[in-house]
Design a protein around this motif. Structure first.
Motif, short mmCIF file in Angstrom:
data_model
loop_
_atom_site.label_atom_id
_atom_site.label_comp_id
_atom_site.label_asym_id
_atom_site.label_seq_id
_atom_site.Cartn_x
_atom_site.Cartn_y
_atom_site.Cartn_z
N ALA A 65 -4.12 7.41 -1.89
CA ALA A 65 -5.16 6.54 -1.35
C ALA A 65 -6.49 6.89 -2.01
O ALA A 65 -6.91 8.05 -1.96
CB ALA A 65 -5.25 6.69 0.17
N LYS A 66 -7.13 5.92 -2.62
CA LYS A 66 -8.37 6.18 -3.36
C LYS A 66 -9.51 6.59 -2.44
O LYS A 66 -10.46 7.25 -2.87
CB LYS A 66 -8.75 4.93 -4.15
N SER A 67 -9.42 6.23 -1.18
CA SER A 67 -10.43 6.59 -0.18
C SER A 67 -9.76 6.67 1.17
O SER A 67 -8.65 6.13 1.36
CB SER A 67 -11.55 5.54 -0.16
N PRO A 68 -10.37 7.33 2.14
CA PRO A 68 -9.76 7.40 3.48
C PRO A 68 -9.51 6.04 4.10
O PRO A 68 -8.59 5.87 4.89
CB PRO A 68 -10.79 8.21 4.28
N SER A 69 -10.33 5.03 3.76
CA SER A 69 -10.13 3.70 4.33
C SER A 69 -8.84 3.04 3.85
O SER A 69 -8.32 2.13 4.50
CB SER A 69 -11.31 2.80 3.97
N ALA A 70 -8.30 3.50 2.71
CA ALA A 70 -7.05 2.95 2.18
C ALA A 70 -5.85 3.80 2.56
O ALA A 70 -4.75 3.57 2.05
CB ALA A 70 -7.14 2.83 0.66
N ALA A 71 -6.05 4.76 3.46
CA ALA A 71 -4.96 5.69 3.79
C ALA A 71 -3.80 5.00 4.51
O ALA A 71 -2.64 5.33 4.28
CB ALA A 71 -5.51 6.83 4.65
N LYS A 72 -4.11 4.03 5.37
CA LYS A 72 -3.04 3.35 6.11
C LYS A 72 -2.14 2.57 5.16
O LYS A 72 -0.92 2.57 5.30
CB LYS A 72 -3.63 2.42 7.16
N ARG A 73 -2.74 1.88 4.20
CA ARG A 73 -1.94 1.13 3.23
C ARG A 73 -1.08 2.08 2.41
O ARG A 73 0.10 1.83 2.18
CB ARG A 73 -2.86 0.32 2.32
N ALA A 74 -1.67 3.20 1.96
CA ALA A 74 -0.91 4.17 1.17
C ALA A 74 0.20 4.79 2.01
O ALA A 74 1.30 5.04 1.50
CB ALA A 74 -1.85 5.25 0.64
N GLN A 75 -0.07 5.04 3.27
CA GLN A 75 0.96 5.62 4.14
C GLN A 75 2.14 4.67 4.29
O GLN A 75 3.30 5.10 4.32
CB GLN A 75 0.37 5.93 5.51
N SER A 76 1.87 3.37 4.38
CA SER A 76 2.95 2.38 4.48
C SER A 76 3.84 2.42 3.24
O SER A 76 5.08 2.41 3.34
CB SER A 76 2.36 0.99 4.67
N TYR A 77 3.24 2.48 2.05
CA TYR A 77 4.02 2.57 0.81
C TYR A 77 4.82 3.87 0.78
O TYR A 77 5.99 3.88 0.39
CB TYR A 77 3.09 2.51 -0.40
N ALA A 78 4.18 4.97 1.14
CA ALA A 78 4.85 6.27 1.07
C ALA A 78 6.05 6.32 2.01
O ALA A 78 7.11 6.86 1.65
CB ALA A 78 3.85 7.38 1.41
N GLU A 79 5.92 5.79 3.21
CA GLU A 79 7.03 5.84 4.16
C GLU A 79 8.18 4.95 3.73
O GLU A 79 9.34 5.29 3.94
CB GLU A 79 6.52 5.42 5.54
#
Length: 400
Positions: A202-216
């Protein structure tokens, strides 16, 4: 007096055979209304996605003329009847955003005045979606655009990966916010060798949810970057909290607050001072998570100005990542983005075709495209046939 006989009387006009009086008009078709798909773009490059969608639907693109007058006014002429039909307007957004918006508004209003039954706008990338919050003394332009589309006659919107899902609340009609993540995840699995050795970033904390969805979904690790290489424009002081250097008012208005020697305004209540918000100070870019010896895949919804992505790639390279990919739904790639990507440590930038970027691909071979016309065509088919859209949102959580 002649006797009037009713029993033997034969009418010249049989009740079962009414006279056919056409008056030059054809018999009205009372079956289910059809649908047409139009493109509101005046440039050929921007109609490529519309052509792919109509090919998948097995229909022809509606006949219309969209062009700019010599004084830059937009003119739209619909060349076929749309009365009582479902109309889908596909509008991809080129670099000239305001012209594209005007083309969509004028075409929607032209179809509305031509008695179209429903007017559905297909905007794969919704413009002004970043201006969806009140900042400083600005305005929520995204809400203004939603009101304009409703006033022009649109009754439904199909879009993809809104910058903020709360934007749907700006509209007074239904909005279907489709997701491009299934196509990008499939690209990762099919086109990135050894993706099992990758980590989603995630490039920033605000993009963490999107990155978490991809990772899971990919069963991969997660890393989050925090901090900035330079101060953002949004965090710059605008003078709101500073006192004026000189007073221009003369006399006492009765509303002025007393001030101390430092010029800070005090409260009207004696002995009580208004608390001041402590200013933010963002640290240099740091990476929370291990990326050493692994493939780093940065995910986001929009890639426009690429300076932040280039800086993030440099940090990931220093932390030991040996390959760096960027996955984004909307590839705006403005200004010198192709050149900066080509000269950076980024190995590949993968975006969908929601926004035309053929010129950028010619300038930078690192840019790859994923086609999402399939899901847009399926959405059009389901809406026209009155079928449920739940199939297109299966296995999608609220945080996705």
């Amino acid at each position: 007096m002649p006797i009037r006989r009713f029993g033997d009387h034969k009418s010249l006009v049989s009740l079962s055979q009414t006279p056919k009086q056409s008056y030059g008009y054809k018999k009205m078709n009372r079956s289910r209304s059809g649908y047409h798909v139009f493109s509101a773009n005046s440039t050929t490059v921007c109609t490529e996605l519309a052509k792919k969608i109509t090919e998948r639907l097995g229909v022809e693109l509606g006949k219309s003329l969209v062009h700019q007058e010599p004084n830059t006014e937009t003119r739209v002429d619909v060349k076929e009847s749309v009365r009582g039909q479902d109309i889908f307007i596909i509008q991809t957004i080129p670099r000239d955003v305001n012209t594209a918006i005007m083309e969509l508004l004028v075409m929607a209003y032209a179809l509305k005045t031509s008695c179209a039954k429903n007017i559905i706008g297909v905007l794969p990338y919704f413009p002004y979606s970043k201006q969806c919050k009140m900042r400083k003394r600005g305005s929520i332009v995204c809400k203004l655009l939603a009101s304009m589309l409703a006033k022009a006659g649109l009754t439904h919107i199909i879009t993809m990966d809104l910058h903020q899902k709360e934007i749907q609340g700006f509209f007074s009609f239904p909005v279907d916010n489709l997701r491009a993540s299934p196509f990008l995840i499939q690209y990762i699995q099919d086109e990135i060798p050894d993706y099992r050795n990758a980590v989603i970033v995630a490039k920033s904390p605000s993009a963490a949810k999107r990155a978490q969805s991809y990772a899971e979904r990919l069963r991969l690790g997660l890393a989050v970057m925090h901090g900035e290489a330079h101060h953002s424009e949004l965090d710059m002081a605008d003078g709101r909290h500073s006192p004026p250097l000189s007073r221009t008012t003369t006399g006492h208005t009765g509303l002025e607050l007393p001030s101390n020697e430092g010029g800070r305004h005090l409260s009207l209540f004696p002995g009580v001072e208004l608390p001041m918000m402590m200013a933010k100070e963002k640290p240099p870019i740091t990476v929370v998570g291990d990326v050493g010896g692994r493939i780093a895949i940065i995910v986001d919804d929009i890639i426009d100005d690429v300076e932040d992505f280039v800086a993030a790639a440099e940090i990931l390279k220093e932390r030991g990542a040996y390959k760096i990919y960027i996955m984004a739904t909307h590839g705006l790639l403005s200004a010198d983005a192709p050149r900066l990507i080509e000269e950076s440590a980024i190995n590949e930038v993968v975006v969908t075709n929601t926004v035309p970027h053929e010129m950028q691909k010619l300038q930078c071979p690192k840019i790859k495209t994923v086609d999402v016309s399939m899901i847009l065509a399926e959405a059009i088919r389901r809406i026209h046939n009155g079928e449920s859209m739940a199939y297109l949102f299966r296995d999608i959580a609220l945080d996705d």
